[in-house]
Scaffold this motif. Structure first.
Motif, PDB file in Angstrom:
ATOM      1  N   ALA A  42       0.807  -1.229   0.000  1.00  0.00           N
ATOM      2  CA  ALA A  42       0.000   0.000   0.000  1.00  0.00           C
ATOM      3  C   ALA A  42       0.837   1.275   0.000  1.00  0.00           C
ATOM      4  O   ALA A  42       0.285   2.363  -0.117  1.00  0.00           O
ATOM      5  CB  ALA A  42      -0.910   0.007   1.238  1.00  0.00           C
ATOM      6  N   SER A  43       2.152   1.155   0.117  1.00  0.00           N
ATOM      7  CA  SER A  43       2.921   2.366   0.403  1.00  0.00           C
ATOM      8  C   SER A  43       3.216   3.214  -0.817  1.00  0.00           C
ATOM      9  O   SER A  43       3.652   4.361  -0.679  1.00  0.00           O
ATOM     10  CB  SER A  43       4.241   1.984   1.082  1.00  0.00           C
ATOM     11  OG  SER A  43       4.989   1.161   0.217  1.00  0.00           O
TER      12      SER A  43
ATOM     13  N   SER B 196       6.636  -2.583   3.687  1.00  0.00           N
ATOM     14  CA  SER B 196       7.777  -2.948   4.539  1.00  0.00           C
ATOM     15  C   SER B 196       8.208  -1.841   5.510  1.00  0.00           C
ATOM     16  O   SER B 196       8.864  -2.127   6.499  1.00  0.00           O
ATOM     17  CB  SER B 196       8.967  -3.358   3.666  1.00  0.00           C
ATOM     18  OG  SER B 196       9.460  -2.252   2.963  1.00  0.00           O
TER      19      SER B 196
ATOM     20  N   ASP C 138       6.456   5.041   5.846  1.00  0.00           N
ATOM     21  CA  ASP C 138       5.568   5.305   4.703  1.00  0.00           C
ATOM     22  C   ASP C 138       4.116   5.034   5.072  1.00  0.00           C
ATOM     23  O   ASP C 138       3.212   5.797   4.724  1.00  0.00           O
ATOM     24  CB  ASP C 138       5.950   4.406   3.525  1.00  0.00           C
ATOM     25  CG  ASP C 138       7.370   4.650   3.057  1.00  0.00           C
ATOM     26  OD1 ASP C 138       7.734   5.826   2.896  1.00  0.00           O
ATOM     27  OD2 ASP C 138       8.117   3.672   2.870  1.00  0.00           O
TER      28      ASP C 138
ATOM     29  N   MET D 257       5.858  -5.011   7.460  1.00  0.00           N
ATOM     30  CA  MET D 257       6.636  -6.263   7.466  1.00  0.00           C
ATOM     31  C   MET D 257       7.290  -6.444   6.105  1.00  0.00           C
ATOM     32  O   MET D 257       6.743  -6.041   5.082  1.00  0.00           O
ATOM     33  CB  MET D 257       5.768  -7.472   7.826  1.00  0.00           C
ATOM     34  CG  MET D 257       4.600  -7.719   6.927  1.00  0.00           C
ATOM     35  SD  MET D 257       3.734  -9.202   7.478  1.00  0.00           S
ATOM     36  CE  MET D 257       2.163  -8.994   6.668  1.00  0.00           C
TER      37      MET D 257
ATOM     38  N   ILE E  31       8.212 -11.858  -3.212  1.00  0.00           N
ATOM     39  CA  ILE E  31       7.328 -10.685  -3.191  1.00  0.00           C
ATOM     40  C   ILE E  31       6.188 -10.822  -4.201  1.00  0.00           C
ATOM     41  O   ILE E  31       5.039 -10.496  -3.908  1.00  0.00           O
ATOM     42  CB  ILE E  31       8.149  -9.401  -3.442  1.00  0.00           C
ATOM     43  CG1 ILE E  31       9.108  -9.199  -2.268  1.00  0.00           C
ATOM     44  CG2 ILE E  31       7.243  -8.190  -3.604  1.00  0.00           C
ATOM     45  CD1 ILE E  31      10.156  -8.162  -2.498  1.00  0.00           C
TER      46      ILE E  31
ATOM     47  N   TYR F 130      10.311 -12.061 -12.795  1.00  0.00           N
ATOM     48  CA  TYR F 130       9.085 -11.288 -12.499  1.00  0.00           C
ATOM     49  C   TYR F 130       7.908 -11.828 -13.315  1.00  0.00           C
ATOM     50  O   TYR F 130       6.831 -12.129 -12.778  1.00  0.00           O
ATOM     51  CB  TYR F 130       9.359  -9.815 -12.828  1.00  0.00           C
ATOM     52  CG  TYR F 130       8.157  -8.900 -12.780  1.00  0.00           C
ATOM     53  CD1 TYR F 130       7.672  -8.432 -11.554  1.00  0.00           C
ATOM     54  CD2 TYR F 130       7.527  -8.480 -13.947  1.00  0.00           C
ATOM     55  CE1 TYR F 130       6.576  -7.581 -11.512  1.00  0.00           C
ATOM     56  CE2 TYR F 130       6.440  -7.635 -13.917  1.00  0.00           C
ATOM     57  CZ  TYR F 130       5.956  -7.181 -12.695  1.00  0.00           C
ATOM     58  OH  TYR F 130       4.882  -6.335 -12.651  1.00  0.00           O
TER      59      TYR F 130
ATOM     60  N   LYS G 161       4.406 -13.634 -12.197  1.00  0.00           N
ATOM     61  CA  LYS G 161       3.092 -13.074 -12.542  1.00  0.00           C
ATOM     62  C   LYS G 161       2.258 -14.113 -13.307  1.00  0.00           C
ATOM     63  O   LYS G 161       1.039 -14.173 -13.159  1.00  0.00           O
ATOM     64  CB  LYS G 161       3.249 -11.803 -13.372  1.00  0.00           C
ATOM     65  CG  LYS G 161       3.796 -10.611 -12.582  1.00  0.00           C
ATOM     66  CD  LYS G 161       2.820 -10.130 -11.531  1.00  0.00           C
ATOM     67  CE  LYS G 161       3.267  -8.838 -10.866  1.00  0.00           C
ATOM     68  NZ  LYS G 161       2.442  -8.481  -9.714  1.00  0.00           N
TER      69      LYS G 161
ATOM     70  N   PHE H 293       1.159  -0.519 -18.541  1.00  0.00           N
ATOM     71  CA  PHE H 293       2.090   0.389 -17.857  1.00  0.00           C
ATOM     72  C   PHE H 293       1.343   1.382 -16.971  1.00  0.00           C
ATOM     73  O   PHE H 293       0.359   1.984 -17.377  1.00  0.00           O
ATOM     74  CB  PHE H 293       2.912   1.190 -18.879  1.00  0.00           C
ATOM     75  CG  PHE H 293       3.651   0.305 -19.838  1.00  0.00           C
ATOM     76  CD1 PHE H 293       4.441  -0.743 -19.375  1.00  0.00           C
ATOM     77  CD2 PHE H 293       3.551   0.498 -21.207  1.00  0.00           C
ATOM     78  CE1 PHE H 293       5.122  -1.570 -20.249  1.00  0.00           C
ATOM     79  CE2 PHE H 293       4.223  -0.325 -22.096  1.00  0.00           C
ATOM     80  CZ  PHE H 293       5.005  -1.360 -21.621  1.00  0.00           C
TER      81      PHE H 293
ATOM     82  N   THR I 168       4.190   4.841 -12.213  1.00  0.00           N
ATOM     83  CA  THR I 168       4.636   4.694 -10.828  1.00  0.00           C
ATOM     84  C   THR I 168       6.159   4.636 -10.820  1.00  0.00           C
ATOM     85  O   THR I 168       6.798   4.652 -11.874  1.00  0.00           O
ATOM     86  CB  THR I 168       4.098   3.403 -10.193  1.00  0.00           C
ATOM     87  OG1 THR I 168       4.753   2.293 -10.826  1.00  0.00           O
ATOM     88  CG2 THR I 168       2.591   3.262 -10.367  1.00  0.00           C
TER      89      THR I 168
ATOM     90  N   THR J 160       8.059   2.302 -13.263  1.00  0.00           N
ATOM     91  CA  THR J 160       8.326   2.623 -14.667  1.00  0.00           C
ATOM     92  C   THR J 160       9.051   3.960 -14.823  1.00  0.00           C
ATOM     93  O   THR J 160       9.306   4.393 -15.936  1.00  0.00           O
ATOM     94  CB  THR J 160       7.002   2.716 -15.460  1.00  0.00           C
ATOM     95  OG1 THR J 160       6.139   3.644 -14.793  1.00  0.00           O
ATOM     96  CG2 THR J 160       6.313   1.376 -15.561  1.00  0.00           C
TER      97      THR J 160
END
Ligand SMILES: Cc1cc2nc3c(=O)[nH]c(=O)nc-3n(C[C@H](O)[C@H](O)[C@H](O)COP(=O)(O)OP(=O)(O)OC[C@H]3O[C@@H](n4cnc5c(N)ncnc54)[C@H](O)[C@@H]3O)c2cc1C
Ligand SMILES: NC(=O)c1ccc[n+]([C@@H]2O[C@H](COP(=O)([O-])OP(=O)(O)OC[C@H]3O[C@@H](n4cnc5c(N)ncnc54)[C@H](OP(=O)(O)O)[C@@H]3O)[C@@H](O)[C@H]2O)c1
Lengths: 453, 243
Positions: free
Chosen positions: B8-9, B32, B36, B57, B108, B149, B153, B181, B184, B187
């Motif tokens: 969420a950060s 984590s 933030d 966490m 992750i 990655y 996914k 895309f 954020t 990118t």
């Protein structure tokens, strides 16, 4: 360019840089700069320690103060959150990337506001602190540092430091007006004031700058106080003083205060310069008809705070050649002579001046900030690279220097290292005070290069 | 009621938090770094007057993230949505990574979402909740970069199918967005062939569909066409694609 691949250590997860062409608001300097847009606290620490850098707010400084070709700009746009608000005592804690217009929008309906706000609503709280900006009446309210109770500053290698007038007081003082040269401000606690219900704006016509100075001095306590003046040689200095007093009775007209109405941070220039002599004459006569008769109107506070929201086309009209803003603060005893010398220079050189404005100051200068006791005059000149315009700018600087003026470093792109040293008597002391926190020159921008800061 | 946002950060997660708070949902925000999360929680609570809890966490190292989330939920109204915009990609994910780095990307992008969904599943089914997974356009056809990655996914899509297959539509809503895309940090600075979408726009679409069935779709929608083209490219053309 993409991320720095060699920097993928655990604490650098997410470090990314972009190469972007950035321009100062006045369009006098453009550079291909590296930009980081940290969006998490750990990313403030992600740049290698020896990377030259400079904090960046919204980049709405007239000069290139938050970028340069030799430094990474740390764009603080993601640090724009409200952290605490005490509705009883009027204290707010915000992150430094929050735009002042957004903060006023949050505060006003809750019965508080920041009494000092620069004309551009997108200026960030970090930018307002680092440039120690002034608002609508600096003689009454002082400069932005007066509102800052506490700061959090990120210093590479030292992390996040909490500063106020008692803890690390020197670093706190140097950071207010420090042009980003002490570190990156991450958050600030600010003292608020109760807003007036509305502003009753009186217009006081003046025949020249000397008369303007008298009216300004007599109205030192007004909530809003600034002058607009004709910059054409035949009528140089004639104009109007806008004098705004709190009005609790009146019902101001409704105002659209949505963010979409805010002056954009970057305004696309028209493909040509509108502000030739004829257009300036037309605009001045229109403004004279509108403003230069005695009168009064009631305005919502929000519109009195950011009157430049209506000036989008005015700024676009400078075209790609841009403008310069010359802003100097001249001590009271020298102001009349300064105004007379300036009038003569305008008559002789016939420059194109799109706008002249005046403000009253009654503080004392901290560091290199723009403050003192006297009258500040700001001039907007289109196409400053044109020979006649440039010659006028040079003469203006000489006249201001001869009358003990103090320049506004965050606004005037024509200043060089030599003239600021002549203008600010203790410049070297001030520079060294800042350099204490920037010994390795890690913080730098085009402004610091130009002025050898 | 309460929405749980894992990741969420920043980026899409932060935009989802803003959108949900604006609609009055209590939130549990997870990432984590507590700094933030606390900043975001304070902002949302002040602006929208909603209850916001945080849980910091490191999902690459946390042994049992689900248990910690369940514990954090105890003080909040019942949760009816679990959104998992958590993710990490690296620009050197091109067959040059060591085992540790591969493990982190899998942890992750795949392990954490799976572990959290597993732990929360009984509670989510009981409340007929919505689980939202976020895939990527990068997983449409495997290429020489984003190797780990994209694998993660793609695996997430399999998890989506399993969830749908195992749970009746009136028990659990399962939604998977294959994202194109987004503008954020992920990118930032990349030269992209198509302009990135604003996270706030995507968040609005995602939140509007919460509780409205199970599906898999592209967002922004124009990426469905991009995916179609990518899949349709003959192998000899596709293998030459760079960048
Ligand atoms: C149309 C217009 C009207 C204006 N009106 C006024 C006015 O009435 N009064 C006035 O005083 N000024 C005025 N200004 C100037 C403007 O308010 C200042 O230049 C202000 O600093 C811009 O803020 P910013 O966030 O865009 O900062 P930037 O332009 O991005 O940066 C300005 C300086 O602040 C530093 N800085 C920015 N953020 C941080 C941070 N987080 N930590 C440390 N340093 C930081 C930068 O390094 C740089 O030195 C005006 C400018 C414009 C274009
Ligand atoms: N951006 C795009 O163009 C794009 C395209 C396709 C798909 N996607 C997918 O869309 C989702 C959102 O992307 P985004 O761009 O918004 O990403 P982002 O800004 O990088 O956000 C990722 C989130 O995951 C969290 N996270 C990462 N590592 C973590 C860890 N070890 N422990 C706990 N939390 C961790 C981050 O928090 P901390 O860093 O604070 O830990 C952050 O909140 C991701 O799943 C991404 O893969 C994005």
């Amino acid at each position: 360019m993409g991320a720095m691949s060699m920097t993928h250590g655990a604490d650098r997860r997410g470090l990314a840089l972009a190469s972007a062409q950035l321009s100062s608001f006045d369009r006098q300097f453009t550079a291909q700069a590296q930009v980081q847009r940290p969006d998490r606290y750990r990313l403030l620490d992600a740049l290698p320690l020896d990377t030259p850098r400079i904090a960046r707010g919204s980049g709405v400084s007239y000069v290139a103060a938050s970028f340069g070709s030799e430094a990474v700009s740390q764009d603080m746009g993601s640090f724009d959150r409200l952290l605490a608000f005490d509705i009883r005592t009027g204290l707010v804690c915000v992150e430094a990337g929050m735009a002042i217009g957004d903060l006023q929008r949050f505060l006003l309906p809750r019965g508080w506001y920041l009494p000092i706000a620069p004309g551009h609503p997108r200026a960030t709280i970090g930018g307002c602190i680092a440039a120690d900006v002034h608002g609508k009446n600096p003689a009454r309210d002082g400069t932005f540092r007066a509102l800052v109770e506490e700061l959090q500053l990120h210093v590479p290698g030292h992390g996040l430091l909490s500063l106020d007038a008692h803890h690390d007081a020197d670093l706190f003082a140097a950071t207010c007006g420090g042009l980003g040269l002490t570190g990156t401000i991450t958050r600030a606690t600010l003292r608020l004031r109760r807003p007036p219900g509305a502003i009753a704006l009186r217009r006081v016509p003046v025949a020249n700058l000397a008369e303007a100075a008298r009216v300004l001095r007599e109205a030192a306590n007004a909530q809003v106080l600034y002058g607009w003046h004709d910059g054409q040689s035949a009528r140089f200095g004639s104009g109007v003083i806008h004098l705004g007093l709190a009005d609790e009775e009146a019902t101001p007209p409704a105002l659209d205060t949505s963010p979409a109405r805010d002056l954009p941070a970057s305004i696309a220039p028209l493909p040509f310069t509108v502000w030739n002599a004829r257009a300036i004459a037309l605009a001045n006569s229109w403004l004279r008809r509108r403003w230069c008769a005695p009168g009064m109107s009631v305005a919502p506070l929000a519109s009195a705070l950011f009157p430049l929201n209506d000036a989008r086309w005015y700024f676009a009209g400078f075209g790609s050649a841009g403008l310069v803003e010359l802003q100097w603060l001249v001590p009271h005893p020298r102001f009349e002579a300064f105004a007379a010398a300036l009038g003569e220079c305008v008559a002789r050189e016939q420059p194109r001046i799109a706008l002249v404005s005046s403000k009253l100051f009654d503080g004392h200068a901290h560091g290199l900030a723009f403050d003192g006791k006297g009258i500040a005059l700001a001039l907007h000149l289109p196409s400053p690279a044109a020979p006649r315009q440039r010659a006028f700018c040079e003469q203006f600087t000489q006249i201001a220097l001869a009358h003990e003026g103090r320049p506004n470093l965050i606004k005037d792109a024509t200043l060089d290292a030599d003239s600021v040293r002549r203008a600010i008597a203790d410049f070297e002391v001030r520079r060294l005070a800042l350099a204490r926190y920037n010994a390795d020159g890690r913080f730098r921008s085009e402004l610091t290069r130009r002025l050898a800061l | 009621m309460t929405a749980i946002i894992v990741g969420a950060s920043s980026g899409l997660g932060r935009a989802l938090a803003g959108e949900l708070a604006q609609r009055g949902h209590p939130l549990l925000l997870i990432a984590s770094d507590a700094r933030d999360l606390q900043a975001l929680a304070a902002d949302l609570a002040l602006r929208h007057e909603v209850e916001v809890a945080t849980l910091a966490m490191d999902l690459a190292r946390e042994v049992d993230p689900g248990a910690r989330i369940l514990a954090a939920l105890a003080s909040l109204p019942p949760a009816t949505a679990l959104l998992l915009p958590v993710g990490l990609s690296r620009r050197d994910d091109a067959f040059g990574l060591g085992a540790g780095a591969i493990g982190e990307l899998l942890a992750i992008n795949l392990h954490a979402p799976l572990a959290i969904v597993h732990a929360l599943l009984p509670m989510l089914c009981e409340r007929h909740a919505t689980v939202v997974l976020f895939g990527s356009i990068a997983a449409v056809r495997g290429r020489g970069h984003n190797v780990v990655y994209a694998s993660a996914k793609r695996a997430l899509e399999s998890a989506y199918e399993s969830l749908r297959q195992a749970h009746a539509p009136d028990v659990l809503h399962v939604q998977l967005y294959r994202l194109g895309f987004l503008a954020t940090n992920l990118t930032w600075g990349l030269r992209l062939p198509l302009s990135p979408a604003a996270p706030a726009t995507v968040a609005r679409r995602v939140v509007a569909r919460l509780g409205k069935g199970s599906f898999k779709r592209y967002l922004p929608r124009r990426f469905a066409l991009v995916a179609l083209l990518l899949r349709a490219l003959p192998w000899f053309v596709f293998r030459r694609l760079r960048g």
